[in-house]
Write a protein that holds these residues in place. Structure first.
Motif: not given
Length: 238
Positions: A61-66, A71-72, A126-130, A135-136
């Motif tokens: 996980d990592d911090y979200p952009y914006g 964490m995402v 917080k969730g997963i990368d959109q 795409h997956l």
């Protein structure tokens, strides 16, 4: 619609991707899921997402952009895991369990029980990368309008509901066919021995041996209970 067939042609496989495999391990090795595995009718395999990250600390996980809170889950380890699984077999569905997905119900469980290979991705943080969703993922499913700490419990619930209707898993398939929601109805009341306990008696019709009358009673009571407790289900029958 009757989703049961005379025999199972293939072994169903469900691969669950999670950051907490130990949270589901005990569940998949007990009860219906264990019985399905012993009968060689279904397999449940758990995959630790941390095994697919290149991070030396095994972070996924990592911090979200914006600057958003939380964490995402990162796209790379998820893509690496799904790609590795797809190298071994073709998958009918890659499912992400999420509160904003389509509502899981018995009809979806029946439908998925006819699939051969399924991946279930458990969300966390917080969730997963959109981009994973774009795409997956082939399908997004929710078990209810509430938020859990992670998708592990939801994945376990779905796996149990799906596998129990795989032909042959339950000894008496008619039992599963009469479960709640199979026909958009709640099940009728059920009773067992003794027929009279403290003056609380089993309905006489159930002791009559008249199969036609019993079936009529069963449908009548199912409709009554559905109308009282879940009238929304009857809208599906209009």
């Amino acid at each position: 619609m009757n989703y049961f067939i005379t025999f199972a042609c293939v072994i169903m496989r469900i691969d669950i991707i999670t950051v907490l495999p130990e949270m589901i391990e005990g569940f998949v090795h007990e009860s219906i899921l264990a019985r399905a595995e012993k009968k060689n009718l279904a397999q449940i395999r758990l995959h630790n997402l941390r095994d697919y990250t290149l991070d030396k600390w095994r972070r996924v996980d990592d911090y979200p952009y914006g600057g958003f809170a939380g964490m995402v889950m990162q796209i790379e380890p998820i893509d690496r895991c799904i790609s590795a699984l797809k190298e071994e077999r073709n998958y009918d569905e890659v499912i992400f369990v999420t509160p904003d997905g389509e509502q899981f119900n018995q009809h979806i469980a029946n439908e998925l029980s006819l699939k051969e290979n399924i991946i279930i991705l458990c969300g966390h943080y917080k969730g997963i990368d959109q981009r994973v969703r774009d795409h997956l993922i082939t399908r997004e499913i929710s078990i209810g309008d509430y938020v859990l700490t992670g998708g592990e419990l939801a994945a376990a619930i779905m796996a149990d509901a799906i596998v129990r209707v795989v032909p042959g898993v339950i000894g008496d398939e008619q039992s599963a066919l009469s479960d709640c929601f199979q026909d958009d109805l709640l099940a009728a009341p059920i009773y067992t021995r003794p027929a009279d306990y403290k003056g609380w008696k089993v309905p006489e019709i159930l002791l009559s041996g008249n199969e036609a009358k019993i079936k009529e009673w069963e449908m009548e009571k199912a409709l009554e209970r559905t109308q009282l407790l879940r009238p929304d289900l009857l809208k599906n029958k209009e």
